[in-house]
Design a protein around this motif. Structure first.
Motif, PDB file in Angstrom:
ATOM      1  N   SER A  46       1.160   7.905   1.804  1.00  0.00           N
ATOM      2  CA  SER A  46       0.900   7.742   0.372  1.00  0.00           C
ATOM      3  C   SER A  46       2.180   7.904  -0.449  1.00  0.00           C
ATOM      4  O   SER A  46       2.485   7.094  -1.325  1.00  0.00           O
ATOM      5  N   GLY A  47       2.952   8.944  -0.152  1.00  0.00           N
ATOM      6  CA  GLY A  47       4.220   9.144  -0.857  1.00  0.00           C
ATOM      7  C   GLY A  47       5.200   8.022  -0.589  1.00  0.00           C
ATOM      8  O   GLY A  47       5.896   7.548  -1.491  1.00  0.00           O
ATOM      9  N   TYR A  48       5.258   7.588   0.650  1.00  0.00           N
ATOM     10  CA  TYR A  48       6.147   6.500   1.046  1.00  0.00           C
ATOM     11  C   TYR A  48       5.828   5.231   0.255  1.00  0.00           C
ATOM     12  O   TYR A  48       6.712   4.609  -0.334  1.00  0.00           O
ATOM     13  N   LEU A  49       4.549   4.859   0.228  1.00  0.00           N
ATOM     14  CA  LEU A  49       4.162   3.646  -0.498  1.00  0.00           C
ATOM     15  C   LEU A  49       4.395   3.799  -2.002  1.00  0.00           C
ATOM     16  O   LEU A  49       4.748   2.829  -2.680  1.00  0.00           O
ATOM     17  N   GLY A  50       4.241   5.020  -2.516  1.00  0.00           N
ATOM     18  CA  GLY A  50       4.530   5.252  -3.929  1.00  0.00           C
ATOM     19  C   GLY A  50       5.975   4.946  -4.275  1.00  0.00           C
ATOM     20  O   GLY A  50       6.273   4.323  -5.296  1.00  0.00           O
ATOM     21  N   VAL A  51       6.897   5.368  -3.423  1.00  0.00           N
ATOM     22  CA  VAL A  51       8.321   5.093  -3.652  1.00  0.00           C
ATOM     23  C   VAL A  51       8.616   3.613  -3.456  1.00  0.00           C
ATOM     24  O   VAL A  51       9.297   2.980  -4.275  1.00  0.00           O
ATOM     25  N   VAL A  52       8.088   3.039  -2.385  1.00  0.00           N
ATOM     26  CA  VAL A  52       8.353   1.636  -2.068  1.00  0.00           C
ATOM     27  C   VAL A  52       7.898   0.720  -3.203  1.00  0.00           C
ATOM     28  O   VAL A  52       8.610  -0.219  -3.569  1.00  0.00           O
ATOM     29  N   THR A  53       6.744   0.985  -3.781  1.00  0.00           N
ATOM     30  CA  THR A  53       6.229   0.104  -4.840  1.00  0.00           C
ATOM     31  C   THR A  53       7.067   0.186  -6.113  1.00  0.00           C
ATOM     32  O   THR A  53       7.000  -0.707  -6.947  1.00  0.00           O
ATOM     33  N   ARG A  54       7.871   1.241  -6.248  1.00  0.00           N
ATOM     34  CA  ARG A  54       8.795   1.293  -7.388  1.00  0.00           C
ATOM     35  C   ARG A  54      10.072   0.519  -7.100  1.00  0.00           C
ATOM     36  O   ARG A  54      10.754   0.089  -8.016  1.00  0.00           O
ATOM     37  N   LEU A  55      10.402   0.349  -5.825  1.00  0.00           N
ATOM     38  CA  LEU A  55      11.633  -0.342  -5.450  1.00  0.00           C
ATOM     39  C   LEU A  55      11.428  -1.839  -5.249  1.00  0.00           C
ATOM     40  O   LEU A  55      12.298  -2.636  -5.578  1.00  0.00           O
ATOM     41  N   ILE A  56      10.291  -2.208  -4.682  1.00  0.00           N
ATOM     42  CA  ILE A  56       9.982  -3.613  -4.415  1.00  0.00           C
ATOM     43  C   ILE A  56       8.914  -4.038  -5.428  1.00  0.00           C
ATOM     44  O   ILE A  56       7.808  -3.496  -5.411  1.00  0.00           O
ATOM     45  N   PRO A  57       9.224  -4.992  -6.307  1.00  0.00           N
ATOM     46  CA  PRO A  57       8.300  -5.336  -7.393  1.00  0.00           C
ATOM     47  C   PRO A  57       6.888  -5.731  -6.940  1.00  0.00           C
ATOM     48  O   PRO A  57       5.908  -5.337  -7.564  1.00  0.00           O
ATOM     49  N   SER A  58       6.782  -6.507  -5.877  1.00  0.00           N
ATOM     50  CA  SER A  58       5.453  -6.889  -5.375  1.00  0.00           C
ATOM     51  C   SER A  58       5.585  -7.245  -3.905  1.00  0.00           C
ATOM     52  O   SER A  58       6.626  -7.710  -3.450  1.00  0.00           O
ATOM     53  N   GLY A  59       4.516  -6.987  -3.183  1.00  0.00           N
ATOM     54  CA  GLY A  59       4.555  -7.286  -1.763  1.00  0.00           C
ATOM     55  C   GLY A  59       3.340  -6.740  -1.052  1.00  0.00           C
ATOM     56  O   GLY A  59       2.329  -6.399  -1.658  1.00  0.00           O
ATOM     57  N   ARG A  60       3.501  -6.646   0.265  1.00  0.00           N
ATOM     58  CA  ARG A  60       2.436  -6.145   1.126  1.00  0.00           C
ATOM     59  C   ARG A  60       3.027  -5.133   2.092  1.00  0.00           C
ATOM     60  O   ARG A  60       4.209  -5.206   2.424  1.00  0.00           O
ATOM     61  N   ALA A  61       2.187  -4.232   2.550  1.00  0.00           N
ATOM     62  CA  ALA A  61       2.563  -3.287   3.598  1.00  0.00           C
ATOM     63  C   ALA A  61       1.504  -3.362   4.684  1.00  0.00           C
ATOM     64  O   ALA A  61       0.313  -3.224   4.397  1.00  0.00           O
ATOM     65  N   TRP A  62       1.936  -3.616   5.899  1.00  0.00           N
ATOM     66  CA  TRP A  62       1.027  -3.580   7.036  1.00  0.00           C
ATOM     67  C   TRP A  62       1.104  -2.188   7.623  1.00  0.00           C
ATOM     68  O   TRP A  62       2.194  -1.682   7.909  1.00  0.00           O
ATOM     69  N   VAL A  63      -0.047  -1.555   7.812  1.00  0.00           N
ATOM     70  CA  VAL A  63      -0.110  -0.183   8.294  1.00  0.00           C
ATOM     71  C   VAL A  63      -0.690  -0.174   9.705  1.00  0.00           C
ATOM     72  O   VAL A  63      -1.777  -0.701   9.938  1.00  0.00           O
ATOM     73  N   SER A  64       0.051   0.440  10.622  1.00  0.00           N
ATOM     74  CA  SER A  64      -0.372   0.536  12.011  1.00  0.00           C
ATOM     75  C   SER A  64       0.082   1.885  12.547  1.00  0.00           C
ATOM     76  O   SER A  64       0.287   2.821  11.790  1.00  0.00           O
ATOM     77  N   GLY A  65       0.233   2.002  13.845  1.00  0.00           N
ATOM     78  CA  GLY A  65       0.688   3.247  14.447  1.00  0.00           C
ATOM     79  C   GLY A  65      -0.467   4.099  14.933  1.00  0.00           C
ATOM     80  O   GLY A  65      -1.635   3.712  14.876  1.00  0.00           O
ATOM     81  N   GLU A  66      -0.124   5.283  15.400  1.00  0.00           N
ATOM     82  CA  GLU A  66      -1.118   6.155  16.020  1.00  0.00           C
ATOM     83  C   GLU A  66      -2.223   6.583  15.071  1.00  0.00           C
ATOM     84  O   GLU A  66      -3.340   6.849  15.505  1.00  0.00           O
ATOM     85  N   ILE A  67      -1.945   6.645  13.783  1.00  0.00           N
ATOM     86  CA  ILE A  67      -2.985   7.039  12.831  1.00  0.00           C
ATOM     87  C   ILE A  67      -4.112   6.007  12.778  1.00  0.00           C
ATOM     88  O   ILE A  67      -5.231   6.320  12.406  1.00  0.00           O
ATOM     89  N   THR A  68      -3.824   4.772  13.183  1.00  0.00           N
ATOM     90  CA  THR A  68      -4.824   3.701  13.091  1.00  0.00           C
ATOM     91  C   THR A  68      -5.661   3.560  14.359  1.00  0.00           C
ATOM     92  O   THR A  68      -6.375   2.573  14.526  1.00  0.00           O
ATOM     93  N   VAL A  69      -5.573   4.562  15.239  1.00  0.00           N
ATOM     94  CA  VAL A  69      -6.368   4.582  16.469  1.00  0.00           C
ATOM     95  C   VAL A  69      -7.238   5.838  16.438  1.00  0.00           C
ATOM     96  O   VAL A  69      -6.747   6.932  16.165  1.00  0.00           O
ATOM     97  N   ARG A  70      -8.522   5.672  16.702  1.00  0.00           N
ATOM     98  CA  ARG A  70      -9.442   6.828  16.741  1.00  0.00           C
ATOM     99  C   ARG A  70      -9.403   7.383  18.150  1.00  0.00           C
ATOM    100  O   ARG A  70     -10.052   6.876  19.056  1.00  0.00           O
ATOM    101  N   SER A  71      -8.619   8.443  18.321  1.00  0.00           N
ATOM    102  CA  SER A  71      -8.365   8.969  19.658  1.00  0.00           C
ATOM    103  C   SER A  71      -8.499  10.485  19.652  1.00  0.00           C
ATOM    104  O   SER A  71      -8.323  11.134  18.612  1.00  0.00           O
ATOM    105  N   GLU A  72      -8.749  11.034  20.816  1.00  0.00           N
ATOM    106  CA  GLU A  72      -8.768  12.491  20.957  1.00  0.00           C
ATOM    107  C   GLU A  72      -7.354  13.059  20.981  1.00  0.00           C
ATOM    108  O   GLU A  72      -7.165  14.263  20.853  1.00  0.00           O
ATOM    109  N   LEU A  73      -6.351  12.194  21.141  1.00  0.00           N
ATOM    110  CA  LEU A  73      -4.961  12.626  21.076  1.00  0.00           C
ATOM    111  C   LEU A  73      -4.557  12.799  19.614  1.00  0.00           C
ATOM    112  O   LEU A  73      -4.990  12.036  18.743  1.00  0.00           O
ATOM    113  N   VAL A  74      -3.733  13.772  19.350  1.00  0.00           N
ATOM    114  CA  VAL A  74      -3.259  14.015  17.988  1.00  0.00           C
ATOM    115  C   VAL A  74      -2.289  12.891  17.603  1.00  0.00           C
ATOM    116  O   VAL A  74      -1.307  12.660  18.311  1.00  0.00           O
TER     117      VAL A  74
END
Length: 163
Positions: A46-74
């Protein structure tokens, strides 16, 4: 529009799924194990996207990584690909803004002068996040990368945040 439910492989269905921060929170934090650890990753995102949206006037962010998997692993990280609507706007950034944007990206093979050191990888937000910048025309390559599931042969979806 809320993100789709998890598949039987505990990933999002294949494809790019439009979302806002509340959608990301609902699926990736509230509807998954290890909520406390996911809260930390979500705050970093959330903080990252807040900063990015002030630097890049308009765009998209694709979000992936371990947070996007429902796993018993942390989950340990969030991966974000930044896709500016106007690549030229990045070239027109003033020096302080350009430096801030570079500081938001994951860097590999970094040599620092003060203090003198070699770092294999430098990651934003204390290492909780990998941030990448998509050059025009490279979206298909990134989409194939972002679609790789946690197990061999698994295809997964990812979230797309627009501003």
């Amino acid at each position: 529009m809320p993100l789709p439910y998890w598949t039987t492989d505990n990933v999002l269905p294949p494809g790019r799924h439009p979302a806002d921060l509340s959608d990301l929170y609902e699926r990736f934090v509230w509807d998954a194990p290890h909520r406390n650890e996911r809260e930390v990753l979500f705050s970093a995102l959330s903080g990252y996207l807040g900063v990015v949206t002030r630097l890049i006037p308009s765009g998209r962010a694709w979000v992936s990584g371990e947070i996007t998997v429902r796993s018993e692993l942390v989950p340990r990280d969030v991966d974000v690909l930044l896709i500016p609507d106007d690549w030229g706007s990045l070239k027109r950034l003033a020096s302080p803004a350009r430096e801030a944007l570079y500081g938001m990206l994951t860097l590999h093979g970094v040599i620092a002068e003060q203090p003198a050191m070699y770092l294999e990888r430098v990651r934003p937000v204390g290492g909780l996040l990998d941030g990448f910048l998509c050059r025009p025309g490279d979206e298909d390559v990134w989409e194939q990368t972002w679609a790789r599931g946690p197990r061999e042969g698994t295809v997964k979806g990812f979230a797309e945040v627009t501003w």
